[in-house]
Scaffold this active site. Structure first.
Site: not given
Ligand code: GLN
Length: 197
Positions: A50-52, A82, A111, A140-141, A177, A179
């Site tokens: 997600g976004e940490s 991630c 990051r 992803i990023r 990822h 999943e």
């Protein structure tokens, strides 16, 4: 069903559903964790991507930071993907102002390490810790592990040597990822850790 492993997914933000799907396929009971009393019921935990920085803020706002740190220190098996890897890292570079982590993994993580042109990519990775068949890894990023402390094992690296998966004690973390494309073997490792405990 007796004997089913109850695995929490930190469900404040991020790709919770994909992890629930993989865990269910493996025969585990997947439950969303948003409150300390929910955390107390699980035998293992996934921290999704997600976004940490957002996940950090929400973790603190929901009163989960200290319970999560205590659970990690007490040996709860945790798998971070991630942003989840960033949350587990003791140190981060390129954090936003005031960003905190849960910590537990003696690593330094950068990051968004792979730059704007290649923010997302996929590659086949050898990860002997999960078996001989390569892992199709989706980035992803994604963060990169830049320093691995003593006691932390690197379990996968990119061809340029960038460490992208680590394991130490009760913790596993990947920059990518699994999943997202039905790869179950990292979650299976988490379940094994929970069952051995
Ligand atoms: N770039 C995100 C962060 O800093 C992580 C991206 C992800 O989880 N896919 O938290």
């Amino acid at each position: 069903m007796a004997g089913r492993t109850r695995v929490g997914i930190l469900a404040l933000q991020g790709d919770v559903r994909e992890h629930a799907h993989i865990l269910t396929r493996l025969g585990a009971e997947a439950v969303r964790v948003r409150r300390p009393d929910e955390l107390a019921t699980v035998q293992a935990l996934v921290i999704p991507g997600g976004e940490s920085s957002v996940m950090d803020k929400l973790t603190r706002a929901f009163g989960l930071q200290h319970p999560l740190r205590d659970a990690i220190a007490a040996g709860l098996p945790v798998y971070g993907t991630c942003a989840g890897l960033i949350m587990l890292a003791d140190r981060i570079t390129d954090a936003i102002e005031g960003q905190q982590t849960l910590g537990g993994l003696d690593v330094t993580v950068r990051r968004n390490a792979f730059g704007s042109q290649v923010e997302s990519f996929e590659i086949d990775l050898d990860v002997p810790a999960v078996g001989v068949r390569p892992v199709r890894a989706v980035f992803i990023r994604a963060p990169r592990v830049e320093h691995v402390g003593p006691g932390v094992e690197s379990i996968a690296a990119l061809p340029d040597g960038s460490v992208v998966a680590v394991r130490a004690g009760n913790l596993i973390a990947t920059s990518f990822h699994p999943e997202m494309n039905g790869e179950t073997r990292f979650h299976a490792l988490l379940l094994e850790m929970a069952q051995r405990r």
